[in-house]
Design a protein around this motif. Sequence first.
Motif, mmCIF file in Angstrom:
data_model
loop_
_atom_site.group_PDB
_atom_site.id
_atom_site.type_symbol
_atom_site.label_atom_id
_atom_site.label_comp_id
_atom_site.label_asym_id
_atom_site.label_seq_id
_atom_site.Cartn_x
_atom_site.Cartn_y
_atom_site.Cartn_z
ATOM 1 N N SER A 69 3.655 -48.537 42.883
ATOM 2 C CA SER A 69 2.388 -48.066 43.268
ATOM 3 C C SER A 69 2.183 -46.770 42.450
ATOM 4 O O SER A 69 2.760 -46.249 41.697
ATOM 5 N N PHE A 70 0.953 -46.674 42.243
ATOM 6 C CA PHE A 70 0.396 -45.084 41.683
ATOM 7 C C PHE A 70 1.010 -44.056 42.041
ATOM 8 O O PHE A 70 1.327 -43.769 43.313
ATOM 9 N N PRO A 71 1.511 -43.167 41.198
ATOM 10 C CA PRO A 71 2.358 -42.082 41.568
ATOM 11 C C PRO A 71 1.532 -40.777 42.366
ATOM 12 O O PRO A 71 0.288 -40.946 42.069
ATOM 13 N N ALA A 72 2.284 -40.240 43.162
ATOM 14 C CA ALA A 72 1.473 -39.135 43.997
ATOM 15 C C ALA A 72 2.342 -37.943 43.882
ATOM 16 O O ALA A 72 3.538 -38.102 43.583
ATOM 17 N N LEU A 86 6.906 -34.310 41.099
ATOM 18 C CA LEU A 86 5.731 -34.451 40.607
ATOM 19 C C LEU A 86 4.517 -33.704 40.916
ATOM 20 O O LEU A 86 4.236 -33.559 42.036
ATOM 21 N N MET A 87 3.796 -33.221 39.894
ATOM 22 C CA MET A 87 2.561 -32.443 40.184
ATOM 23 C C MET A 87 1.198 -32.894 40.073
ATOM 24 O O MET A 87 0.381 -32.485 40.779
ATOM 25 N N ASP A 88 1.354 -33.991 39.200
ATOM 26 C CA ASP A 88 -0.013 -34.701 39.173
ATOM 27 C C ASP A 88 0.624 -36.182 38.281
ATOM 28 O O ASP A 88 1.472 -36.253 38.086
ATOM 29 N N ALA A 89 -0.561 -36.980 38.032
ATOM 30 C CA ALA A 89 -0.299 -38.284 37.589
ATOM 31 C C ALA A 89 -1.526 -38.414 36.890
ATOM 32 O O ALA A 89 -2.701 -38.598 37.038
ATOM 33 N N ARG A 90 -1.229 -38.524 35.493
ATOM 34 C CA ARG A 90 -2.450 -38.659 34.425
ATOM 35 C C ARG A 90 -2.401 -40.156 33.780
ATOM 36 O O ARG A 90 -1.700 -39.936 32.553
ATOM 37 N N ILE A 97 1.296 -43.404 32.127
ATOM 38 C CA ILE A 97 1.032 -42.393 32.939
ATOM 39 C C ILE A 97 1.772 -41.124 32.801
ATOM 40 O O ILE A 97 3.121 -41.140 32.582
ATOM 41 N N VAL A 98 1.162 -40.144 32.294
ATOM 42 C CA VAL A 98 1.748 -38.802 32.037
ATOM 43 C C VAL A 98 2.005 -38.175 33.344
ATOM 44 O O VAL A 98 1.085 -38.049 34.277
ATOM 45 N N LEU A 99 3.399 -37.801 33.794
ATOM 46 C CA LEU A 99 3.813 -37.319 35.160
ATOM 47 C C LEU A 99 3.935 -35.704 34.654
ATOM 48 O O LEU A 99 5.286 -35.466 34.423
#
Length: 105
Positions: A69-72, A86-90, A97-99
């Motif tokens: 699933s999409f990272p959170a 994880l601070m963000d998902a770009r 996806i850059v994490l």
Amino acid sequence: MIDFDAEVLAACQSEFGRQALYAPSGGAPIPVSGIFTDGYKSPVIDGDGNPAWTTTAPTFCVRASDLPSFPAKNDRVTIDAKQYVLMDARPDGVGWIVLPLKVAG
């Protein structure tokens, strides 16, 4: 049209990827491969000639197709026995996806 994920991202991941354990919040950890860049501090000189610091957070880049699933925010990634949060998902729009991460603790 080129399948960017299969043709380009898979090749980059195969060549430069490192194994990690990705643990989504509330889900079972899964093994993934991605490109890890450790964070660093570098000195800079501000506009008044004074020394200052700029920091870059560690990042882990993965193929979206490798995740369930999409990272959170607050998911966890373990790389070389070191755990990160994880601070963000770009997402980049082509399957990558850059994490941005921070060291857990």
